[in-house]
Design a protein around this motif. Structure first.
Motif, PDB file in Angstrom:
ATOM      1  N   SER A 197      62.913 -21.055  23.586  1.00 36.35           N
ATOM      2  CA  SER A 197      63.339 -20.165  22.516  1.00 36.35           C
ATOM      3  C   SER A 197      64.635 -19.477  22.894  1.00 36.35           C
ATOM      4  O   SER A 197      64.967 -19.327  24.061  1.00 36.35           O
ATOM      5  CB  SER A 197      62.265 -19.110  22.243  1.00 36.35           C
ATOM      6  OG  SER A 197      62.016 -18.347  23.414  1.00 36.35           O
ATOM      7  N   GLY A 198      65.379 -19.072  21.868  1.00 33.48           N
ATOM      8  CA  GLY A 198      66.647 -18.374  22.112  1.00 33.48           C
ATOM      9  C   GLY A 198      67.828 -19.197  21.688  1.00 33.48           C
ATOM     10  O   GLY A 198      67.932 -20.373  21.995  1.00 33.48           O
ATOM     11  N   GLY A 199      68.762 -18.588  20.945  1.00 28.45           N
ATOM     12  CA  GLY A 199      69.907 -19.328  20.423  1.00 28.45           C
ATOM     13  C   GLY A 199      70.926 -19.700  21.471  1.00 28.45           C
ATOM     14  O   GLY A 199      71.770 -20.539  21.237  1.00 28.45           O
ATOM     15  N   SER A 200      70.864 -19.076  22.657  1.00 28.35           N
ATOM     16  CA  SER A 200      71.905 -19.322  23.654  1.00 28.35           C
ATOM     17  C   SER A 200      71.870 -20.728  24.209  1.00 28.35           C
ATOM     18  O   SER A 200      72.804 -21.153  24.861  1.00 28.35           O
ATOM     19  CB  SER A 200      71.778 -18.321  24.813  1.00 28.35           C
ATOM     20  OG  SER A 200      70.534 -18.493  25.465  1.00 28.35           O
TER      21      SER A 200
ATOM     22  N   TYR B  44      70.712 -23.833  10.989  1.00 28.02           N
ATOM     23  CA  TYR B  44      69.311 -24.126  11.311  1.00 28.02           C
ATOM     24  C   TYR B  44      68.644 -22.908  11.956  1.00 28.02           C
ATOM     25  O   TYR B  44      67.499 -22.566  11.638  1.00 28.02           O
ATOM     26  CB  TYR B  44      69.219 -25.321  12.281  1.00 28.02           C
ATOM     27  CG  TYR B  44      69.694 -26.627  11.696  1.00 28.02           C
ATOM     28  CD1 TYR B  44      69.497 -26.928  10.348  1.00 28.02           C
ATOM     29  CD2 TYR B  44      70.346 -27.572  12.490  1.00 28.02           C
ATOM     30  CE1 TYR B  44      69.942 -28.120   9.816  1.00 28.02           C
ATOM     31  CE2 TYR B  44      70.790 -28.768  11.954  1.00 28.02           C
ATOM     32  CZ  TYR B  44      70.594 -29.043  10.624  1.00 28.02           C
ATOM     33  OH  TYR B  44      71.035 -30.215  10.113  1.00 28.02           O
ATOM     34  N   ARG B  45      69.358 -22.273  12.855  1.00 24.43           N
ATOM     35  CA  ARG B  45      68.790 -21.122  13.555  1.00 24.43           C
ATOM     36  C   ARG B  45      68.524 -19.958  12.597  1.00 24.43           C
ATOM     37  O   ARG B  45      67.484 -19.303  12.652  1.00 24.43           O
ATOM     38  CB  ARG B  45      69.725 -20.694  14.682  1.00 24.43           C
ATOM     39  CG  ARG B  45      69.131 -19.601  15.585  1.00 24.43           C
ATOM     40  CD  ARG B  45      69.971 -19.388  16.820  1.00 24.43           C
ATOM     41  NE  ARG B  45      71.238 -18.745  16.523  1.00 24.43           N
ATOM     42  CZ  ARG B  45      72.418 -19.324  16.614  1.00 24.43           C
ATOM     43  NH1 ARG B  45      72.500 -20.584  16.982  1.00 24.43           N
ATOM     44  NH2 ARG B  45      73.537 -18.673  16.341  1.00 24.43           N
ATOM     45  N   LYS B  46      69.489 -19.712  11.681  1.00 24.00           N
ATOM     46  CA  LYS B  46      69.341 -18.625  10.719  1.00 24.00           C
ATOM     47  C   LYS B  46      68.207 -18.909   9.737  1.00 24.00           C
ATOM     48  O   LYS B  46      67.462 -18.004   9.364  1.00 24.00           O
ATOM     49  CB  LYS B  46      70.663 -18.419   9.962  1.00 24.00           C
ATOM     50  CG  LYS B  46      71.797 -17.913  10.840  1.00 24.00           C
ATOM     51  CD  LYS B  46      71.503 -16.525  11.375  1.00 24.00           C
ATOM     52  CE  LYS B  46      72.683 -16.018  12.212  1.00 24.00           C
ATOM     53  NZ  LYS B  46      72.392 -14.686  12.793  1.00 24.00           N
ATOM     54  N   ILE B  47      68.079 -20.173   9.296  1.00 23.40           N
ATOM     55  CA  ILE B  47      67.011 -20.534   8.359  1.00 23.40           C
ATOM     56  C   ILE B  47      65.649 -20.260   8.989  1.00 23.40           C
ATOM     57  O   ILE B  47      64.746 -19.709   8.358  1.00 23.40           O
ATOM     58  CB  ILE B  47      67.141 -22.019   7.949  1.00 23.40           C
ATOM     59  CG1 ILE B  47      68.340 -22.192   6.998  1.00 23.40           C
ATOM     60  CG2 ILE B  47      65.866 -22.509   7.272  1.00 23.40           C
ATOM     61  CD1 ILE B  47      68.634 -23.626   6.648  1.00 23.40           C
ATOM     62  N   LYS B  48      65.509 -20.641  10.244  1.00 23.08           N
ATOM     63  CA  LYS B  48      64.239 -20.411  10.921  1.00 23.08           C
ATOM     64  C   LYS B  48      64.009 -18.912  11.143  1.00 23.08           C
ATOM     65  O   LYS B  48      62.903 -18.409  10.961  1.00 23.08           O
ATOM     66  CB  LYS B  48      64.242 -21.151  12.265  1.00 23.08           C
ATOM     67  CG  LYS B  48      62.926 -21.006  13.017  1.00 23.08           C
ATOM     68  CD  LYS B  48      62.943 -21.790  14.322  1.00 23.08           C
ATOM     69  CE  LYS B  48      61.626 -21.617  15.066  1.00 23.08           C
ATOM     70  NZ  LYS B  48      61.620 -22.330  16.365  1.00 23.08           N
ATOM     71  N   GLU B  49      65.064 -18.206  11.510  1.00 19.31           N
ATOM     72  CA  GLU B  49      64.945 -16.764  11.795  1.00 19.31           C
ATOM     73  C   GLU B  49      64.518 -15.988  10.560  1.00 19.31           C
ATOM     74  O   GLU B  49      63.710 -15.059  10.648  1.00 19.31           O
ATOM     75  CB  GLU B  49      66.305 -16.258  12.310  1.00 19.31           C
ATOM     76  CG  GLU B  49      66.330 -14.782  12.633  1.00 19.31           C
ATOM     77  CD  GLU B  49      67.706 -14.334  13.111  1.00 19.31           C
ATOM     78  OE1 GLU B  49      67.991 -13.131  13.053  1.00 19.31           O
ATOM     79  OE2 GLU B  49      68.516 -15.221  13.521  1.00 19.31           O
ATOM     80  N   TYR B  50      65.037 -16.372   9.386  1.00 16.93           N
ATOM     81  CA  TYR B  50      64.742 -15.636   8.151  1.00 16.93           C
ATOM     82  C   TYR B  50      63.634 -16.284   7.330  1.00 16.93           C
ATOM     83  O   TYR B  50      63.359 -15.861   6.203  1.00 16.93           O
ATOM     84  CB  TYR B  50      66.019 -15.530   7.308  1.00 16.93           C
ATOM     85  CG  TYR B  50      67.090 -14.682   7.946  1.00 16.93           C
ATOM     86  CD1 TYR B  50      66.767 -13.458   8.547  1.00 16.93           C
ATOM     87  CD2 TYR B  50      68.416 -15.106   7.991  1.00 16.93           C
ATOM     88  CE1 TYR B  50      67.748 -12.668   9.131  1.00 16.93           C
ATOM     89  CE2 TYR B  50      69.399 -14.332   8.585  1.00 16.93           C
ATOM     90  CZ  TYR B  50      69.049 -13.102   9.153  1.00 16.93           C
ATOM     91  OH  TYR B  50      70.023 -12.339   9.744  1.00 16.93           O
ATOM     92  N   GLY B  51      62.980 -17.330   7.841  1.00 17.59           N
ATOM     93  CA  GLY B  51      61.872 -17.946   7.128  1.00 17.59           C
ATOM     94  C   GLY B  51      62.272 -18.588   5.823  1.00 17.59           C
ATOM     95  O   GLY B  51      61.565 -18.476   4.825  1.00 17.59           O
TER      96      GLY B  51
ATOM     97  N   GLU C  18      62.123 -28.319  17.592  1.00 17.04           N
ATOM     98  CA  GLU C  18      62.358 -26.960  18.083  1.00 17.04           C
ATOM     99  C   GLU C  18      61.148 -26.383  18.809  1.00 17.04           C
ATOM    100  O   GLU C  18      61.303 -25.572  19.720  1.00 17.04           O
ATOM    101  CB  GLU C  18      62.747 -26.040  16.923  1.00 17.04           C
ATOM    102  CG  GLU C  18      64.184 -26.224  16.468  1.00 17.04           C
ATOM    103  CD  GLU C  18      64.536 -25.288  15.330  1.00 17.04           C
ATOM    104  OE1 GLU C  18      63.608 -24.874  14.605  1.00 17.04           O
ATOM    105  OE2 GLU C  18      65.725 -24.988  15.158  1.00 17.04           O
ATOM    106  N   GLN C  19      59.943 -26.796  18.401  1.00 12.28           N
ATOM    107  CA  GLN C  19      58.763 -26.211  19.042  1.00 12.28           C
ATOM    108  C   GLN C  19      58.606 -26.650  20.497  1.00 12.28           C
ATOM    109  O   GLN C  19      57.844 -26.048  21.254  1.00 12.28           O
ATOM    110  CB  GLN C  19      57.512 -26.568  18.248  1.00 12.28           C
ATOM    111  CG  GLN C  19      57.173 -28.046  18.228  1.00 12.28           C
ATOM    112  CD  GLN C  19      55.926 -28.342  17.422  1.00 12.28           C
ATOM    113  OE1 GLN C  19      54.927 -27.629  17.577  1.00 12.28           O
ATOM    114  NE2 GLN C  19      55.970 -29.353  16.580  1.00 12.28           N
ATOM    115  N   TYR C  20      59.336 -27.677  20.903  1.00 14.05           N
ATOM    116  CA  TYR C  20      59.277 -28.130  22.292  1.00 14.05           C
ATOM    117  C   TYR C  20      60.507 -27.692  23.089  1.00 14.05           C
ATOM    118  O   TYR C  20      60.678 -28.103  24.232  1.00 14.05           O
ATOM    119  CB  TYR C  20      59.148 -29.652  22.350  1.00 14.05           C
ATOM    120  CG  TYR C  20      57.944 -30.176  21.613  1.00 14.05           C
ATOM    121  CD1 TYR C  20      56.654 -29.883  22.068  1.00 14.05           C
ATOM    122  CD2 TYR C  20      58.082 -30.947  20.474  1.00 14.05           C
ATOM    123  CE1 TYR C  20      55.535 -30.343  21.380  1.00 14.05           C
ATOM    124  CE2 TYR C  20      56.966 -31.420  19.785  1.00 14.05           C
ATOM    125  CZ  TYR C  20      55.701 -31.116  20.245  1.00 14.05           C
ATOM    126  OH  TYR C  20      54.603 -31.581  19.571  1.00 14.05           O
TER     127      TYR C  20
END
Length: 408
Positions: free
Chosen positions: A265-268, A399-406, A260-262
């Motif tokens: 950014s953005g869920g779209s 995955y996106r939600k887990i990262k968003e909420y730490g 993800e770091q490469y």
């Protein structure tokens, strides 16, 4: 069983190092092999980075012109003022700096194949000259009045919607139909399914061998993320991401967070599984329901707050609110509707507060969503696949939600 791949298609894939078994890719290669022996103009279409440059090479290699010259020209990289000279040549003194006569690509490649990449970038004046070459094999050098002949096959490629370009007057309609006698559509990477991981492993292995570094491997989460990612830059972007991970994470298992770091950014930029997958439609529906539930919960919280601002015994609840409260139970947010009394006016804010199992009135939508995901992760021992299945959402959303909420 998947259909057997023709021997010539396998030969073309091996010769040019094409990785992948997606049906759309196999069909495109097969089409190139079939049209190769017949001297027709070919237009290769597809998104940037999808590998269009392989197809004119296949066509040339499987044609009777294979022993003659093959020249690739990037039309978008040549300035408009010199494109005619580059393609058709010029005579001495034709323009400032023309200190001698020069052959153009159409003359140099006589008897062979010329590949015009980004053909939609050609100026309209150059398009008229190209049309003449396709129709009669004739061209005139810049600064000359002598008509010359050339025997050449033209293969063009573009990532532009050509019909739209024709409608907007940016590309000649007659030239479009001359170029697209045969059209080959190259599929984007996101529609190639398992090819994504085949390519990723190949790029990782090649990078390790080239720089003598231990190759990376990919975790289940990383594979799921890479398979569901949209890849707007297609194979070119995938190679870029894999080579970065192969450099900075050499010798270890790459996780979804590493990938993800490469990525932008953005869920779209995420997309569901292939359209050909049976679960595609249901996954999109589940995600829509998931989002709808949390929007609904937010509306209920706002409604409850509005009700509690009014005197409980005198202020009735509006009809739309009664409809909201009549919804069936939703397990994800643990909301249980209030039983209707004989009159809507009898339902008070206290009844709503005690009948709903939403933990606290002060919780926000994000708090509730975070808590729901956290509890489900705990119940499933941190297994994200099982958690996504329990919540009836896609893994990529989880995955996106887990990262968003730490919640890693």
């Amino acid at each position: 069983m998947p259909p057997e791949i023709p021997a010539e298609v396998q030969q073309a894939k091996m010769r040019f190092g094409i990785i992948g078994n997606a049906p759309a890719l196999t069909a495109a290669i097969s089409r190139a092999v079939q049209v190769a022996p017949i001297d027709l103009s070919v237009l290769v279409t597809g998104e940037s980075g999808s590998g269009k440059e392989f197809f004119p090479k296949i066509i040339h290699a499987f044609s009777a012109r294979k022993h003659a010259r093959y020249i690739a020209v990037n039309c978008g990289a040549i300035p408009e003022g010199t494109i005619d000279s580059e393609l058709f040549g010029h005579e001495k003194g034709a323009f400032t700096g023309a200190i001698g006569s020069r052959k153009g690509y159409f003359e140099e490649a006589d008897g062979g194949t010329i590949f015009l990449d980004e053909v939609a970038e050609l100026p309209l004046t150059t398009q008229a000259r190209l049309l003449r070459v396709l129709e009669s094999g004739e061209f005139i050098k810049v600064g000359s009045s002598t008509v010359q002949k050339t025997n050449i096959r033209v293969v063009a490629a573009t990532n532009v919607d050509m019909l739209k370009a024709v409608e907007e007057g940016r590309f000649r309609e007659d030239l479009y139909y001359r170029l697209s006698t045969v059209n080959i559509a190259v599929p984007p990477l996101r529609e190639r399914g398992n090819d994504i991981m085949l390519l990723a492993r190949k790029f990782a292995s090649d990078f390790g061998e080239r720089y003598r570094m231990p190759a990376v491997t990919f975790s289940d989460e990383a594979r799921a993320l890479m398979t569901h990612y949209r890849w707007p830059g297609n194979v070119r972007q995938l190679k870029n991401v894999v080579e970065q991970t192969a450099l900075f994470d050499a010798g270890r298992e790459v996780t979804a967070s590493d990938i993800e770091q490469y990525l932008p950014s953005g869920g779209s930029v995420y997309t569901p599984v292939l359209a050909s997958s049976p679960s595609h439609t249901y996954e999109r529906e589940r995600e829509a329901i998931f989002n709808m539930i949390f929007r609904m919960q937010k509306e209920i919280d706002a409604l409850r707050a509005e009700i509690e601002k009014r005197p409980a015994a005198t202020q009735p609840i509006a009809t739309p609110a009664s409809e909201v409260l009549d919804l069936p139970p939703l397990s994800l947010v643990h909301y249980h509707p209030v039983q209707r009394t004989s009159a809507v006016e009898d339902i008070t804010a206290d009844e709503i507060t005690t009948s709903a199992t939403i933990p606290q009135q002060s919780l926000t939508l994000e708090d509730t969503e975070r808590e729901t995901i956290r509890r489900s992760l705990e119940n499933n021992g941190g297994r994200r696949k099982a958690t996504a299945r329990e919540l009836n959402i896609s893994e990529r959303t989880l995955y996106r939600k887990i990262k968003e909420y730490g919640l890693e």
